[in-house]
Design an enzyme around this catalytic site. Structure first.
Site, PDB file in Angstrom:
ATOM      1  N   CYS A  92     -28.981  19.992 -48.019  1.00  0.00           N
ATOM      2  CA  CYS A  92     -27.738  20.559 -47.492  1.00  0.00           C
ATOM      3  C   CYS A  92     -27.992  21.391 -46.241  1.00  0.00           C
ATOM      4  O   CYS A  92     -27.162  21.453 -45.340  1.00  0.00           O
ATOM      5  CB  CYS A  92     -27.084  21.458 -48.527  1.00  0.00           C
ATOM      6  SG  CYS A  92     -26.748  20.629 -50.072  1.00  0.00           S
ATOM      7  N   SER A  93     -29.143  22.055 -46.206  1.00  0.00           N
ATOM      8  CA  SER A  93     -29.386  23.020 -45.145  1.00  0.00           C
ATOM      9  C   SER A  93     -29.674  22.373 -43.803  1.00  0.00           C
ATOM     10  O   SER A  93     -29.709  23.074 -42.799  1.00  0.00           O
ATOM     11  CB  SER A  93     -30.542  23.951 -45.547  1.00  0.00           C
ATOM     12  OG  SER A  93     -30.171  24.687 -46.690  1.00  0.00           O
TER      13      SER A  93
END
Lengths: 200, 193
Positions: A92-93
């Site tokens: 996600c990051s």
């Protein structure tokens, strides 16, 4: 006694042997701040919407500015709803920083990205600061917890959302759905290709 | 006395996680021969010429006509790589502008987990002048010890094409001026400049 001494010596040697090849990592490295849950079940939910249907409307608090309502983009923008499972996790990051770089590709196709997670605003604030200046709204589907993800059918049994993309056209219809393996980043090219199909 | 081997085993087992943490997914280190990495030839004629390749065919790092190859592992999705991209461009310009290095040092990038399309976005966004290669399947990334991005390797190419690592570090220029970074990187190459 000698056996114990030998064992202690062996123990002392282990870090030396292992550490001789381990590169030192800077303490400030962003990845050190992430929580890696390890491999997860690729998909853990059942879709509740289909391509061709009107996208369920919602209003969610945004990280910056007023709450965002999906229907406000009707007649103005194609919308890419980008659900990502959770802040401070590895895949996600980096997904949204990639979209940051691809801004021109989205804008050239009259598209806005709405980034959505089930995290609360303070968490999203701290997390997205690591990404540079995101050009698109980041929305919190925290309370009622995951209600929008649940309405679209991408809320997993552990309370995070799937890694999913919904493309909603300017009429408010869902034109593309991609629920990815949660452990993998969705392919940018296919998303841009689907937006390309919406061109008049 | 019979308990002594058990005691040693217990101590070693207790220490095993430490060994695993240090030894898992290791990047090639200075002195190591770089794994054989196969790359698709760039379609661009200027970049083919830059690499000294005779034909647009798959090639290995050791086929690059250069004494040193600097290999940056990056990802289009990595914010650090995005922030550093202009500095890495300046690193390339520094190499090309210095007659001590031009032709003897070549710079390439490997896009870990990036498709050709994504590498293209990165190249276009930062007007990157040196060759970048996609590694969508992460095959090369695994060969390189699944390093974090960005990561720099310095590799010396022998006349027989063997590629030996002399620099292997995570991070990028980290604010250093490109010529200083280059000097630090090359000082372990064992070459006269």
């Amino acid at each position: 006694m000698r056996i114990i001494a030998a064992a202690v010596a062996a123990l002392l040697l282990l870090p030396v042997l292992g550490g001789s090849r381990a590169p030192a990592q800077p303490a400030t490295w962003q990845e050190d701040m992430l929580y890696d849950p390890g491999p997860l079940a690729p998909i853990d939910s059942r879709l509740k919407v289909r391509v061709g249907e009107p996208a369920p409307d919602f209003t969610l608090p945004a990280l910056h500015g007023e709450p965002v309502t999906l229907s406000r983009y009707r007649g103005q923008k194609n919308v890419v709803l980008s659900f990502v499972p959770a802040a401070w996790t590895p895949v996600c990051s980096d997904q949204w920083p990639g979209y940051n770089l691809a801004r021109a590709l989205f804008e050239a196709r009259d598209a806005i990205v709405l980034g959505i997670t089930v995290d609360n605003l303070p968490t999203l604030h701290a997390w997205t600061r690591q990404m540079g200046q995101l050009w698109f709204p980041v929305l919190s589907d925290f309370w009622p917890h995951g209600a929008v993800a649940e309405r679209y059918g991408v809320l997993r049994s552990d309370g995070v959302s799937e890694r999913a993309i919904f493309i909603v056209d300017q009429r408010g219809l869902i034109r593309y759905i991609e629920v990815s393996d949660i452990n993998r980043r969705p392919d940018l090219e296919s998303c841009i290709g689907e937006l390309e199909k919406l061109a008049p | 006395m019979k308990r002594a081997p058990c005691l040693i085993l217990a101590i070693l087992l207790a220490a095993a996680p430490a060994l695993g943490a240090a030894g898992g997914g290791l990047a090639p280190q200075p002195g190591d021969i770089l794994p054989v990495i196969e790359l698709e030839a760039p379609g661009d004629a200027d970049q083919l010429r830059y690499l000294g390749l005779q034909a647009a065919e798959p090639f290995r790092i050791g086929d690059i006509q250069s004494e040193v190859v600097i290999l940056q592992v990056f990802s289009m999705y990595c914010p650090h790589c995005q922030r550093e991209a202009p500095d890495v461009n300046r690193l390339f310009e520094t190499i090309e502008a210095d007659r001590r290095y031009r032709g003897r040092v070549k710079l390439i990038g490997i896009g870990a987990g990036n498709s050709g399309f994504e590498v293209g976005v990165f190249r276009q966004s930062f007007t990157i002048p040196f060759p970048l290669f996609a590694d969508e399947s992460l095959t090369i990334h695994r060969q390189l010890g699944e390093v974090r991005t960005p990561y720099f390797f310095g590799v010396r190419i022998a006349e027989d094409g063997a590629a030996r690592v002399f620099y292997s570090r995570p991070g990028g220029l980290d604010g250093a001026a490109p010529h200083k970074f280059l000097k630090i990187l090359l000082e372990n190459a064992g070459l006269q400049w």
